[in-house]
Structure formats: structure tokens, C-alpha cells
Design a protein around this motif. Structure first.
Motif, mmCIF file in Angstrom:
data_model
loop_
_atom_site.group_PDB
_atom_site.id
_atom_site.type_symbol
_atom_site.label_atom_id
_atom_site.label_comp_id
_atom_site.label_asym_id
_atom_site.label_seq_id
_atom_site.Cartn_x
_atom_site.Cartn_y
_atom_site.Cartn_z
ATOM 1 N N ASP A 106 0.826 -1.188 0.000
ATOM 2 C CA ASP A 106 0.000 0.000 0.000
ATOM 3 C C ASP A 106 0.873 1.256 0.000
ATOM 4 O O ASP A 106 1.847 1.330 0.736
ATOM 5 C CB ASP A 106 -0.866 -0.024 1.259
ATOM 6 C CG ASP A 106 -2.158 0.723 1.066
ATOM 7 O OD1 ASP A 106 -2.509 1.009 -0.096
ATOM 8 O OD2 ASP A 106 -2.831 1.006 2.069
ATOM 9 N N ARG A 115 3.810 -3.773 7.586
ATOM 10 C CA ARG A 115 2.396 -3.402 7.729
ATOM 11 C C ARG A 115 1.777 -2.934 6.421
ATOM 12 O O ARG A 115 0.573 -2.719 6.334
ATOM 13 C CB ARG A 115 2.235 -2.292 8.770
ATOM 14 C CG ARG A 115 2.370 -2.801 10.175
ATOM 15 C CD ARG A 115 1.748 -1.861 11.170
ATOM 16 N NE ARG A 115 0.295 -1.861 11.111
ATOM 17 C CZ ARG A 115 -0.467 -1.188 11.960
ATOM 18 N NH1 ARG A 115 0.091 -0.464 12.896
ATOM 19 N NH2 ARG A 115 -1.776 -1.234 11.868
ATOM 20 N N ALA A 133 1.759 -4.546 3.550
ATOM 21 C CA ALA A 133 1.270 -5.616 2.673
ATOM 22 C C ALA A 133 -0.232 -5.493 2.486
ATOM 23 O O ALA A 133 -0.978 -5.339 3.446
ATOM 24 C CB ALA A 133 1.617 -6.969 3.268
ATOM 25 N N LEU A 134 -0.682 -5.540 1.227
ATOM 26 C CA LEU A 134 -2.110 -5.393 0.979
ATOM 27 C C LEU A 134 -2.871 -6.660 1.329
ATOM 28 O O LEU A 134 -4.056 -6.598 1.630
ATOM 29 C CB LEU A 134 -2.353 -5.004 -0.484
ATOM 30 C CG LEU A 134 -2.121 -3.530 -0.797
ATOM 31 C CD1 LEU A 134 -2.139 -3.274 -2.290
ATOM 32 C CD2 LEU A 134 -3.168 -2.657 -0.102
ATOM 33 N N ARG A 135 -2.209 -7.791 1.280
ATOM 34 C CA ARG A 135 -2.861 -9.038 1.661
ATOM 35 C C ARG A 135 -1.866 -9.902 2.424
ATOM 36 O O ARG A 135 -0.668 -9.889 2.116
ATOM 37 C CB ARG A 135 -3.348 -9.816 0.424
ATOM 38 C CG ARG A 135 -4.422 -9.113 -0.391
ATOM 39 C CD ARG A 135 -5.741 -8.990 0.379
ATOM 40 N NE ARG A 135 -6.732 -8.227 -0.374
ATOM 41 C CZ ARG A 135 -6.985 -6.926 -0.170
ATOM 42 N NH1 ARG A 135 -6.325 -6.252 0.743
ATOM 43 N NH2 ARG A 135 -7.916 -6.312 -0.888
ATOM 44 N N ARG A 159 -5.975 6.415 -4.093
ATOM 45 C CA ARG A 159 -5.887 5.032 -3.653
ATOM 46 C C ARG A 159 -7.205 4.282 -3.834
ATOM 47 O O ARG A 159 -7.236 3.135 -4.267
ATOM 48 C CB ARG A 159 -5.451 5.030 -2.186
ATOM 49 C CG ARG A 159 -5.473 3.696 -1.512
ATOM 50 C CD ARG A 159 -4.510 2.730 -2.172
ATOM 51 N NE ARG A 159 -4.583 1.456 -1.475
ATOM 52 C CZ ARG A 159 -5.515 0.558 -1.671
ATOM 53 N NH1 ARG A 159 -6.451 0.766 -2.585
ATOM 54 N NH2 ARG A 159 -5.521 -0.561 -0.993
ATOM 55 N N ALA A 174 -8.413 0.716 -6.451
ATOM 56 C CA ALA A 174 -9.112 -0.524 -6.111
ATOM 57 C C ALA A 174 -10.432 -0.641 -6.870
ATOM 58 O O ALA A 174 -10.748 -1.679 -7.449
ATOM 59 C CB ALA A 174 -9.359 -0.574 -4.602
ATOM 60 N N LYS A 193 -5.558 0.543 11.658
ATOM 61 C CA LYS A 193 -5.108 0.821 10.289
ATOM 62 C C LYS A 193 -6.077 1.748 9.548
ATOM 63 O O LYS A 193 -5.735 2.337 8.540
ATOM 64 C CB LYS A 193 -5.038 -0.492 9.495
ATOM 65 C CG LYS A 193 -3.708 -1.217 9.542
ATOM 66 C CD LYS A 193 -3.780 -2.404 8.588
ATOM 67 C CE LYS A 193 -2.441 -2.731 7.977
ATOM 68 N NZ LYS A 193 -2.572 -3.800 6.970
ATOM 69 N N ALA A 214 -12.277 -5.090 -0.714
ATOM 70 C CA ALA A 214 -11.529 -4.686 -1.896
ATOM 71 C C ALA A 214 -11.369 -3.167 -1.990
ATOM 72 O O ALA A 214 -10.346 -2.679 -2.449
ATOM 73 C CB ALA A 214 -12.211 -5.219 -3.148
ATOM 74 N N VAL A 215 -12.373 -2.412 -1.564
ATOM 75 C CA VAL A 215 -12.274 -0.953 -1.717
ATOM 76 C C VAL A 215 -11.654 -0.281 -0.503
ATOM 77 O O VAL A 215 -11.358 0.911 -0.547
ATOM 78 C CB VAL A 215 -13.639 -0.287 -2.020
ATOM 79 C CG1 VAL A 215 -14.173 -0.778 -3.338
ATOM 80 C CG2 VAL A 215 -14.632 -0.505 -0.898
ATOM 81 N N PRO A 253 -9.191 1.405 1.482
ATOM 82 C CA PRO A 253 -7.879 1.916 1.072
ATOM 83 C C PRO A 253 -6.769 1.559 2.048
ATOM 84 O O PRO A 253 -5.600 1.753 1.741
ATOM 85 C CB PRO A 253 -8.093 3.432 1.003
ATOM 86 C CG PRO A 253 -9.225 3.696 1.911
ATOM 87 C CD PRO A 253 -10.100 2.478 1.891
ATOM 88 N N ALA A 258 -6.591 -1.570 3.563
ATOM 89 C CA ALA A 258 -6.502 -3.030 3.699
ATOM 90 C C ALA A 258 -6.722 -3.449 5.148
ATOM 91 O O ALA A 258 -6.000 -4.277 5.688
ATOM 92 C CB ALA A 258 -5.156 -3.540 3.173
#
Lengths: 395, 64
Positions: free
Chosen positions: A41, A58, A60-62, A283, A287, B9, B52-53, B55, B57
Motif C-alpha cells: 500500500d 504493515r 502488505a495489501l494481503r 488510492r 481498487a 489501520k 476490496a475498496v 484503502p 486493507a
């Protein structure tokens, strides 16, 4: 459609890959990224990473298990270098030719730079870590460009005790994006925190001692951050026949050519909600557009849907959180409908033509702006929602 | 399925509320809050959209 290639492994590309699986694609998905890291991210780079509040893991998106569940042919650390629309192949820097039946282009943008060596930019994790390494009390940092990225970095550097000079060519930072009054308020916040803000100055090059201005003056610095916008990564598409003009040119479905779609920062598409061609580096758009492009790629022609989002962005500077919905650029008028700009607690609404085009809030609870998002969705008439003071009811 | 939210987050974008209004809300600072931790199959697509959306995660589905 058996083989789908997604070029670009950041937010847009990952969203596309996930959506392909969610929508039932059980063929191969090749996800290509030029950086070595798994999808991560970017917004925290100029915020939590620069401030050393977060460690890179931290970003990492997944989590690895979620990424593994996508069953990707993941090619990281290798750039795409060419596209052949007739043979339907993507050429990679390592010499591979990857064939596809469907393609999603999500190659993002890169920072614009200035002539001269040694300046920082802020786009990748490496960029952020290199700058963070230097941020210490007393460091003389010049930030070129007072857009959102430059302003966020300036705020973090100031908080860490650096002496920050912010150089901006416009008379008022961000005025073209958020209007003069809001732009002045944001500028004031930096000055209040001890940032030296100089507007109306053009930087011509980075020098050994700092930066040189158009009038010859050298502004001295230990480190320089150049944050003057970005360029879409489209060079690899040269000669492919795809239309490129400040981004990959797409229609309202995000389609650039038959079975070729684009998404995220690199995509210039026609947004029917605003009746305008736009390319958006937010951002959330990355997505959403990745998802939309993937759905349309898989859908039967009559089942495709135009991509008509309300753009959203936020920015953190000092103790202010700025949030905006809609398309603010090119607005004709700004009205403060709640709160007070001077108190940094307000909602401003933007008129484009006869309609509510966007809204921006600072220091307000989310419900204060959610209703205005709905006004943008419906294209509410300005004179009915703002001029006559009829409050917009949340849908 | 169980929804997990990493509130520290969250960047208060509210996109999850737009995607799944009966699963997510925001507190006065805009930080997302879960209205329910368990979602049935009928809500699953909306929650996946929210994931998914998001921002930041910040949302996940727990693996069984």
C-alpha cells in the motif's frame, strides 16, 4: 477466456486479480510487477512509514495466505516492456513473452523529476525508507511542490524536527484542486507549524547545495524531496497501437482495445457521472477501477457496466484529516456549508456547472460529508441543495 | 463468515460503509466499526466489496 494477464501489482492490479477470481475466472492469472515486493500500500509511505510509526511489513495489501489463495502466476521484480495486440502477448524485461486472452493494464505512475542529481522522490517503499533514514532534528529539508504528497511529507518532517522549506510555483498551494480559501487554510497550517512556505517560486534544478530557482537564487538544503506530480507509465505500450495521452485512453467501461482494459493511476477513462475524461491518482480509485475493469473483462458485452465512481481522497497533515468526495478540479465555485474554515473544522461544497461536483471536509464527523457524497452521486442541482440552504438528507 | 477489522489501520474513508452499510459504520472520528462480526452468505459479496475498496486493507474475512 482462459489466460488473463494483469500488468501492475499494486492496488489496482491486485484488486483486478481478486475480482477475476471472485467472479469465477478459473483460468490462469499472471500478475506482473516491476517491484520485488508483493502488493503493498502506498498512502502510508508519506505518512506512517516516513514517520517511522509503522514498519514496512504493515504495508502488505494481503496476508500471504490470501495471496496464495488467488493461485496467481506471480512475476515480481520484472517490468513489462512491450505489448503486441495482434499476437496477444506481453513482453517482459527478462525476455519472456506472456500470451493472454484478456489483459488489464495497471502500471501506475512514476514521479516527475527535476534536472540534477541527488533529490528524493516518494513513490516506492525504497523511496520512503531512503528519505526516512535522513529525517532527523535539524536537517534542512527542501520540499519542491506543495501538493498533497509534498505537504504530507513536509508535515511529517517538521514533526520529526527537521527545518522544512516548502517551495510551490502557484500563488496558493492546491488552489486548482481545492479552491483558494481551502488552499490558504492548508498553507497556513504549515506556516503555523514552522514550515517556511514560499509560493510563486519555480525550481529549475537540483544542485549539490540544494535547489536553484528560476531567478538564480539557490535555496540550500541537506536533502531535497521533489513532489511535483507524476507521469503515467505508458512507454512500454509504445508501438502497440493503444491510444495513449496522459494515460491509457479507455472508454466508459475502462476498455482500451478489445479484451484490453486499464485501471488505476495509469487509466484515463470517460466517467459518465461527470461527463468527463479523467485520470485519477487516488488510492480508492485504484481498487474500484481494478474491480470494474476485471468485471467488464469477464462480462458478456451487454452485461458490462460503465465505471462511474465518485472519487474519494484523504490527506493527513499535522492533526488535520482532509477528506473529499467527487471531482473538485475545474470547479466554478466553493461554498462553506458547515463549520468555519479558519477553525479548520468545516465542510466545503464545490459547484461544477449547475451541479454539486464534490465536497471536502476537515475535522468533521463522517456523517457531515456522507450526505454530500450522495449529492454528488445524484448530480444534485446546486441551487436546490446549496443556494436555498435545503440540507441534503442522507440516503 | 467472521469479519475482522484492524481499526488502528483505518483511515476513515468510509468506503466500507458505502459498500456494506449494515455491516460497517463509522465512529465520530470516522474510524470504521463493525455492526456485526458474523455475516451470512447474503452479505458476503458486499463485505468482499468492502474489503476490496478499503484503502487501508484493514478488513479481512477470517478463514474457517
Amino acid at each position: 477466456m482462459r489466460r488473463i494477464v494483469v500488468v501492475g501489482a499494486s492496488a489496482a492490479g491486485l484488486a483486478a486479480a481478486e475480482t477475476l477470481r471472485r467472479e469465477g475466472h478459473d483460468g490462469t492469472i499472471t500478475l506482473i510487477g516491476d517491484e520485488p515486493e508483493p502488493p503493498y500500500d502506498r498512502p502510508p509511505l508519506s505518512k506512517q512509514i516516513l514517520a517511522a510509526e509503522w514498519q514496512p511489513d504493515r504495508l502488505a495489501l494481503r496476508v500471504p495466505a490470501d495471496l496464495a489463495a488467488l493461485d496467481l502466476d506471480l512475476r515480481l521484480g520484472v517490468a513489462a516492456t512491450g505489448l503486441d495486440l495482434v499476437a496477444r502477448t506481453v513482453r517482459l524485461a527478462d525476455g519472456c513473452e506472456v500470451p493472454y486472452d484478456g489483459l488489464v493494464i495497471a502500471t501506475g505512475v512514476r514521479p516527475r523529476r527535476l534536472p540534477g542529481e541527488g533529490a528524493h522522490v516518494l513513490r516506492t517503499l525504497d523511496d520512503a525508507l531512503m528519505l526516512r533514514e535522513q529525517l532527523k532534528p535539524g536537517l534542512r529539508l527542501v520540499v519542491v511542490g506543495a501538493g498533497f504528497l509534498g505537504a504530507e511529507a513536509a508535515a511529517v518532517a517538521r514533526r520529526l524536527g527537521a527545518q522544512v522549506t516548502l517551495l510551490e510555483p502557484a500563488a496558493v498551494p492546491l488552489a486548482h484542486a481545492v479552491g483558494v480559501e481551502v488552499g490558504q487554510m492548508l498553507a497556513r497550517a504549515h506556516v503555523d507549524q514552522g514550515v517556511e512556505l514560499r509560493c510563486g517560486v519555480t525550481v529549475t534544478e537540483v544542485t549539490e547545495d540544494g535547489v536553484r530557482l528560476a531567478d538564480g537564487e539557490v535555496v540550500e538544503a541537506d536533502e531535497v524531496l521533489v513532489a511535483i506530480g507524476s507521469l503515467p507509465n505508458t512507454e512500454w505500450l509504445g508501438g502497440s497501437g493503444l491510444a495513449v495521452g496522459d494515460g491509457v485512453v479507455c472508454d466508459a467501461y475502462c476498455e482500451a482495445a478489445e479484451n484490453v482494459y486499464a485501471a488505476g493511476d495509469v487509466a484515463r477513462w470517460y466517467n459518465p457521472l461527470f461527463g468527463a475524461s479523467m485520470r485519477i491518482e487516488h488510492r480508492t480509485n485504484a481498487a474500484e477501477q481494478g474491480m470494474a475493469a476485471a468485471r467488464n473483462l469477464l462480462a458478456a458485452p451487454e452485461a458490462r457496466k460503465p465505471f462511474a465512481p465518485v472519487p474519494y481522497f484523504w490527506s493527513d497533515q499535522y492533526d488535520m484529516k482532509v477528506q473529499a468526495y467527487g471531482f473538485l478540479r475545474g470547479h466554478d465555485e466553493v461554498a462553506v456549508v458547515e463549520g468555519d474554515v479558519a477553525e479548520r473544522r468545516f465542510v466545503a461544497v464545490y459547484r461544477t456547472g449547475g451541479r454539486v461536483g464534490g465536497a471536502l471536509a476537515v475535522g468533521m464527523p463522517p456523517k457531515a460529508i456522507r450526505g454530500w457524497r450522495q449529492a454528488v452521486v445524484t448530480g444534485a442541482a446546486w441551487h436546490e441543495t446549496v443556494r436555498t440552504d435545503i440540507p441534503v438528507v442522507e440516503a | 463468515m467472521k469479519v475482522e477489522l484492524e481499526a488502528d489501520k483505518c483511515v476513515a474513508s468510509g468506503q466500507c460503509v458505502v459498500a456494506a452499510m449494515d455491516v460497517f459504520d463509522q465512529d465520530d472520528d470516522g474510524i470504521a466499526v463493525l455492526l456485526t462480526e458474523e455475516v451470512g452468505d447474503d452479505r458476503l459479496d458486499d463485505v468482499k466489496e468492502a474489503i476490496a475498496v478499503c484503502p487501508a486493507a484493514a478488513i479481512r474475512l477470517a478463514r474457517p
